[in-house]
Design a protein around this motif. Structure first.
Motif, PDB file in Angstrom:
ATOM      1  N   ASP A  83       0.829  -1.203   0.000  1.00 34.53           N
ATOM      2  CA  ASP A  83       0.000   0.000   0.000  1.00 34.53           C
ATOM      3  C   ASP A  83       0.865   1.255   0.000  1.00 34.53           C
ATOM      4  O   ASP A  83       0.599   2.206  -0.754  1.00 34.53           O
ATOM      5  N   GLU A  84       1.883   1.263   0.838  1.00 39.03           N
ATOM      6  CA  GLU A  84       2.760   2.433   0.933  1.00 39.03           C
ATOM      7  C   GLU A  84       3.419   2.728  -0.413  1.00 39.03           C
ATOM      8  O   GLU A  84       3.402   3.867  -0.898  1.00 39.03           O
ATOM      9  N   ALA A  85       3.978   1.700  -1.034  1.00 34.50           N
ATOM     10  CA  ALA A  85       4.637   1.880  -2.321  1.00 34.50           C
ATOM     11  C   ALA A  85       3.643   2.316  -3.394  1.00 34.50           C
ATOM     12  O   ALA A  85       3.943   3.192  -4.223  1.00 34.50           O
ATOM     13  N   SER A  86       2.458   1.739  -3.382  1.00 34.66           N
ATOM     14  CA  SER A  86       1.465   2.049  -4.410  1.00 34.66           C
ATOM     15  C   SER A  86       0.949   3.478  -4.292  1.00 34.66           C
ATOM     16  O   SER A  86       0.737   4.158  -5.306  1.00 34.66           O
ATOM     17  N   MET A  87       0.745   3.938  -3.060  1.00 35.97           N
ATOM     18  CA  MET A  87       0.278   5.313  -2.884  1.00 35.97           C
ATOM     19  C   MET A  87       1.360   6.308  -3.307  1.00 35.97           C
ATOM     20  O   MET A  87       1.070   7.343  -3.911  1.00 35.97           O
ATOM     21  N   PHE A  88       2.622   5.973  -3.016  1.00 37.70           N
ATOM     22  CA  PHE A  88       3.709   6.826  -3.509  1.00 37.70           C
ATOM     23  C   PHE A  88       3.729   6.837  -5.034  1.00 37.70           C
ATOM     24  O   PHE A  88       3.857   7.883  -5.673  1.00 37.70           O
ATOM     25  N   SER A  89       3.604   5.657  -5.614  1.00 41.90           N
ATOM     26  CA  SER A  89       3.666   5.540  -7.064  1.00 41.90           C
ATOM     27  C   SER A  89       2.542   6.327  -7.735  1.00 41.90           C
ATOM     28  O   SER A  89       2.753   7.018  -8.743  1.00 41.90           O
ATOM     29  N   TYR A  90       1.341   6.221  -7.171  1.00 48.21           N
ATOM     30  CA  TYR A  90       0.207   6.967  -7.708  1.00 48.21           C
ATOM     31  C   TYR A  90       0.455   8.472  -7.584  1.00 48.21           C
ATOM     32  O   TYR A  90       0.206   9.239  -8.531  1.00 48.21           O
ATOM     33  N   ALA A  91       0.970   8.892  -6.428  1.00 44.75           N
ATOM     34  CA  ALA A  91       1.269  10.318  -6.217  1.00 44.75           C
ATOM     35  C   ALA A  91       2.300  10.803  -7.227  1.00 44.75           C
ATOM     36  O   ALA A  91       2.187  11.918  -7.764  1.00 44.75           O
ATOM     37  N   ALA A  92       3.306   9.982  -7.497  1.00 44.94           N
ATOM     38  CA  ALA A  92       4.326  10.353  -8.479  1.00 44.94           C
ATOM     39  C   ALA A  92       3.701  10.525  -9.865  1.00 44.94           C
ATOM     40  O   ALA A  92       4.027  11.467 -10.600  1.00 44.94           O
ATOM     41  N   GLY A  93       2.787   9.612 -10.227  1.00 44.10           N
ATOM     42  CA  GLY A  93       2.092   9.736 -11.508  1.00 44.10           C
ATOM     43  C   GLY A  93       1.269  11.007 -11.595  1.00 44.10           C
ATOM     44  O   GLY A  93       1.266  11.695 -12.632  1.00 44.10           O
ATOM     45  N   LYS A  94       0.574  11.355 -10.506  1.00 43.39           N
ATOM     46  CA  LYS A  94      -0.229  12.584 -10.481  1.00 43.39           C
ATOM     47  C   LYS A  94       0.657  13.819 -10.628  1.00 43.39           C
ATOM     48  O   LYS A  94       0.284  14.801 -11.287  1.00 43.39           O
ATOM     49  N   VAL A  95       1.842  13.786 -10.018  1.00 43.93           N
ATOM     50  CA  VAL A  95       2.772  14.912 -10.113  1.00 43.93           C
ATOM     51  C   VAL A  95       3.268  15.070 -11.546  1.00 43.93           C
ATOM     52  O   VAL A  95       3.343  16.188 -12.070  1.00 43.93           O
ATOM     53  N   VAL A  96       3.608  13.953 -12.186  1.00 39.09           N
ATOM     54  CA  VAL A  96       4.052  14.017 -13.585  1.00 39.09           C
ATOM     55  C   VAL A  96       2.938  14.586 -14.462  1.00 39.09           C
ATOM     56  O   VAL A  96       3.179  15.449 -15.315  1.00 39.09           O
ATOM     57  N   GLU A  97       1.713  14.118 -14.240  1.00 41.46           N
ATOM     58  CA  GLU A  97       0.567  14.612 -15.010  1.00 41.46           C
ATOM     59  C   GLU A  97       0.400  16.112 -14.833  1.00 41.46           C
ATOM     60  O   GLU A  97       0.251  16.863 -15.814  1.00 41.46           O
ATOM     61  N   TRP A 119       9.023  -2.594  -8.832  1.00 44.70           N
ATOM     62  CA  TRP A 119       7.567  -2.742  -8.813  1.00 44.70           C
ATOM     63  C   TRP A 119       6.897  -1.595  -8.063  1.00 44.70           C
ATOM     64  O   TRP A 119       5.739  -1.273  -8.320  1.00 44.70           O
ATOM     65  N   MET A 120       7.626  -0.956  -7.153  1.00 49.81           N
ATOM     66  CA  MET A 120       7.044   0.128  -6.352  1.00 49.81           C
ATOM     67  C   MET A 120       6.620   1.336  -7.193  1.00 49.81           C
ATOM     68  O   MET A 120       5.924   2.214  -6.705  1.00 49.81           O
ATOM     69  N   THR A 121       7.057   1.404  -8.442  1.00 47.91           N
ATOM     70  CA  THR A 121       6.685   2.537  -9.295  1.00 47.91           C
ATOM     71  C   THR A 121       5.685   2.134 -10.376  1.00 47.91           C
ATOM     72  O   THR A 121       5.290   2.961 -11.207  1.00 47.91           O
ATOM     73  N   GLY A 122       5.277   0.869 -10.371  1.00 50.99           N
ATOM     74  CA  GLY A 122       4.430   0.364 -11.453  1.00 50.99           C
ATOM     75  C   GLY A 122       3.096   1.063 -11.578  1.00 50.99           C
ATOM     76  O   GLY A 122       2.635   1.373 -12.688  1.00 50.99           O
ATOM     77  N   LEU A 123       2.437   1.326 -10.459  1.00 55.91           N
ATOM     78  CA  LEU A 123       1.109   1.932 -10.511  1.00 55.91           C
ATOM     79  C   LEU A 123       1.157   3.297 -11.193  1.00 55.91           C
ATOM     80  O   LEU A 123       0.302   3.636 -12.018  1.00 55.91           O
ATOM     81  N   GLY A 124       2.174   4.095 -10.862  1.00 57.52           N
ATOM     82  CA  GLY A 124       2.305   5.416 -11.480  1.00 57.52           C
ATOM     83  C   GLY A 124       2.565   5.333 -12.966  1.00 57.52           C
ATOM     84  O   GLY A 124       2.042   6.133 -13.752  1.00 57.52           O
ATOM     85  N   LEU A 125       3.378   4.356 -13.377  1.00 58.73           N
ATOM     86  CA  LEU A 125       3.640   4.168 -14.805  1.00 58.73           C
ATOM     87  C   LEU A 125       2.365   3.810 -15.554  1.00 58.73           C
ATOM     88  O   LEU A 125       2.093   4.337 -16.646  1.00 58.73           O
ATOM     89  N   LEU A 126       1.571   2.907 -14.979  1.00 59.85           N
ATOM     90  CA  LEU A 126       0.323   2.515 -15.638  1.00 59.85           C
ATOM     91  C   LEU A 126      -0.679   3.660 -15.646  1.00 59.85           C
ATOM     92  O   LEU A 126      -1.447   3.822 -16.613  1.00 59.85           O
ATOM     93  N   TYR A 127      -0.679   4.473 -14.599  1.00 59.38           N
ATOM     94  CA  TYR A 127      -1.566   5.641 -14.564  1.00 59.38           C
ATOM     95  C   TYR A 127      -1.224   6.605 -15.706  1.00 59.38           C
ATOM     96  O   TYR A 127      -2.113   7.059 -16.448  1.00 59.38           O
ATOM     97  N   ILE A 128       0.070   6.910 -15.855  1.00 66.05           N
ATOM     98  CA  ILE A 128       0.491   7.820 -16.932  1.00 66.05           C
ATOM     99  C   ILE A 128       0.218   7.188 -18.291  1.00 66.05           C
ATOM    100  O   ILE A 128      -0.213   7.867 -19.241  1.00 66.05           O
ATOM    101  N   ASN A 129       0.428   5.907 -18.410  1.00 67.67           N
ATOM    102  CA  ASN A 129       0.150   5.207 -19.657  1.00 67.67           C
ATOM    103  C   ASN A 129      -1.312   5.375 -20.071  1.00 67.67           C
ATOM    104  O   ASN A 129      -1.636   5.470 -21.262  1.00 67.67           O
ATOM    105  N   HIS A 130      -2.197   5.462 -19.054  1.00 67.46           N
ATOM    106  CA  HIS A 130      -3.628   5.571 -19.316  1.00 67.46           C
ATOM    107  C   HIS A 130      -4.065   7.013 -19.603  1.00 67.46           C
ATOM    108  O   HIS A 130      -4.802   7.262 -20.554  1.00 67.46           O
ATOM    109  N   VAL A 131      -3.591   7.967 -18.782  1.00 68.22           N
ATOM    110  CA  VAL A 131      -4.107   9.342 -18.885  1.00 68.22           C
ATOM    111  C   VAL A 131      -3.301  10.213 -19.847  1.00 68.22           C
ATOM    112  O   VAL A 131      -3.825  11.183 -20.394  1.00 68.22           O
TER     113      VAL A 131
END
Length: 552
Positions: free
Chosen positions: A130-144, A164-176
């Motif tokens: 959870d900790e890694a995923s929330m960071f990763s999502y936050a990183a994606g939002k910052v890039v956006e 893997w700790m950055t995967g969620l952010g990568l997939l978020y950016i890939n989508h948006v």
């Protein structure tokens, strides 16, 4: 790969270890930063977790409120918590530290979208997921946010995530923002590391393992799922060595697009008189600690040997090292005294006061302390793997032993209360370093050692060991600066014997022979500088940008 035609205008790079010194990835990113800065000045932006409080200030980060101040204020008003500044490493790249705590309240929505868009299974999350995923999502939002506010839409932009700790952010950016090219680097597959760490044979049966099945068996479903789906969906999937590329193809069902070997920046390696002074100081400190613990006398020709790294007892070959040092002690008529150190961070409760007092006195001693094999007290002293193995092998560090082994179970950051020197100031005091890894995608510790003119022993199950063999064109030997021992799933005893014999052979060398080996070690390290390896990153940038261009 052919000549690159795509050169990025902006590179965002995300990792849990940006301005957060946890392991080897910190070294990868922090030493590469200057090479990227020289080429993409201030268009390389690192993103890390803001896990620091007012009482615990990040020592690696200097905030600069003038950098992107308009965007930062706007981002904060929109609910983001981001600090802007520079990383205190050569090149001083721009860093965005993000506070990811606000996203926990929408965690379920984030995971639901992740399943709907990419079939990532977050149902079995536990521990740091959870900790890694929330960071990763936050990183994606910052890039956006940064992209939409500061970057021309015609610009070529890379978002590069590590582990893997950055995967969620990568997939978020890939989508948006599909126009941003995404790169994912796995430095070690989570399931491969878990298989090895659970004492299962990894290499001989690699072809027969099913990554999804093993993830279920080892309770790694969620980490494996985010890693696998990220590898499948990013524009460029990369890893750090050929051995991990094979592992990734088998366990993640995705062949890597580019291999990105880990380089090194040796700007901070001392030379000349400074090197001689630092080596003398390091040896003096290590031998003083050994004397204060054991009461033994150590002459100037004492051979100092060490291993270091993360406390992965089997994966890093710590068990092999201890066994080899024990067998070395059974060799009769050793020409020189040997003191060996295990430098891996354990569960430290504090520095030993009796040892501190002895060291602080400035005296030398002829009687041992109780427990003369440990520099810091541990919370789990009765269950510690290093101490348990030493006890099993009856390694007591008796005052007249020619070979002794000492456990330094703390991070060597210069303030541990006993050693009080940082790792880079201490490593050059060694005569020989040993890293007999079973699972090691690359292996920074041996590369660091040879950069400081310390020859080392490693294995061909480490990416670095395979690279050293490739440079040599055959098996690299001690005379080349690095002895690469052949290791398999089942030849533990042979590996221990080979390392014992290699250390013994080193002890018998003349000063001139040792000097030549030390020079060869340093020469080899020069072939792994970032100036030599950065070309592989250009290949990855080109590959990812081309893929993104075709997709859009």
């Amino acid at each position: 790969m052919g000549k690159n035609i795509n050169i990025p205008d902006y590179i965002f790079e995300s990792s849990w270890e940006v301005c957060n010194k946890v392991g080897g990835i910190y070294t990868v990113l922090s030493t590469r930063a200057k090479t990227l800065q020289d080429e993409f000045m201030d268009h390389v932006i690192f993103i890390g977790p803001d896990c620091w409080s007012e009482d615990n200030v990040c020592p690696y980060f200097t905030e600069d409120i003038t950098l992107f101040s308009d965007w930062r204020i706007k981002a904060c008003k929109s609910g983001m918590k981001v600090r802007v500044g520079r990383w205190n490493v050569p090149g001083n790249p721009i860093v965005l530290l993000v506070d990811f705590s606000p996203y926990y309240k929408i965690k379920d929505d984030i995971y639901s979208n992740l399943w709907n868009y990419y079939h990532v299974d977050s149902l079995h999350a536990y521990g740091d997921y959870d900790e890694a995923s929330m960071f990763s999502y936050a990183a994606g939002k910052v890039v956006e946010s940064f992209y939409n506010d500061n970057i021309e839409k015609s610009s070529k932009v890379i978002f590069h995530g590590n582990e893997w700790m950055t995967g969620l952010g990568l997939l978020y950016i890939n989508h948006v923002l599909p126009q941003i090219a995404t790169i994912f680097t796995t430095h070690a597959t989570s399931i491969g590391r878990s298989i090895a760490g659970n004492n299962k044979p990894l290499y001989e049966y690699l072809w027969a393992y099913n990554g999804d099945q093993m993830a279920e068996e080892l309770n790694m479903q969620s980490k494996h799922s985010i890693e696998k789906q990220t590898a499948l969906y990013v524009d460029c999937f990369t890893t750090v060595s050929d051995i991990t590329a094979v592992e990734s193809k088998e366990l993640l069902d995705k062949a890597v697009d580019v291999v990105l070997p880990n380089g090194f920046d040796d700007d901070f390696v001392p030379t000349g008189a400074e090197y001689i002074r630092k080596r003398k100081n390091a040896r003096k400190r290590l031998l003083s600690i050994a004397n204060a613990l054991t009461g033994s006398e150590y002459k100037d020709d004492t051979i100092i040997v060490s291993t270091s790294g993360r406390y992965e007892f089997r994966n890093k070959g710590i068990d092999v090292f201890i066994d080899a040092i024990n067998r070395l002690g059974k060799i009769e008529n050793l020409k020189k005294k040997i003191v060996a150190f295990v430098e891996v961070p354990g569960w430290v409760s504090g520095p030993r006061e009796d040892l501190y007092e002895r060291l602080n006195s400035g005296n030398t001693f002829c009687t041992p302390l109780d427990n003369p094999n440990l520099t810091h007290w541990l919370h789990n002293v009765d269950n510690d793997n290093v101490l348990s193995m030493m006890q099993y092998l009856d390694m007591k560090n008796s005052i007249h032993d020619n070979v002794q082994l000492i456990f330094i179970p703390c991070y060597l950051t210069g303030d541990d209360g006993i050693v009080n020197m940082n790792y880079y100031d201490l490593v050059l005091g060694n005569d020989l370093c040993v890293y007999p890894s079973y699972y090691e995608p690359w292996g920074y510790t041996p590369l660091e050692a040879i950069a400081f003119k310390v020859p080392c022993i490693t294995t061909d199950l480490a990416g670095f060991g395979l690279w050293a063999n490739t440079v040599k064109g055959s098996d690299s030997k001690l005379e080349d600066g690095v002895e690469v021992v052949h290791r398999t799933d089942y030849n533990y005893d042979q590996v221990v014997n080979d390392i014992t014999e290699t250390i013994h052979r080193f002890v018998l060398l003349t000063p001139d022979e040792i000097k030549k080996i030390r020079n060869n070690a340093q020469k080899l390290s020069k072939k792994a500088l970032w100036s030599k390896f950065i070309k592989y990153y250009h290949d990855a940038y080109d590959f990812a940008l081309q893929k993104a261009s075709n997709r859009v």
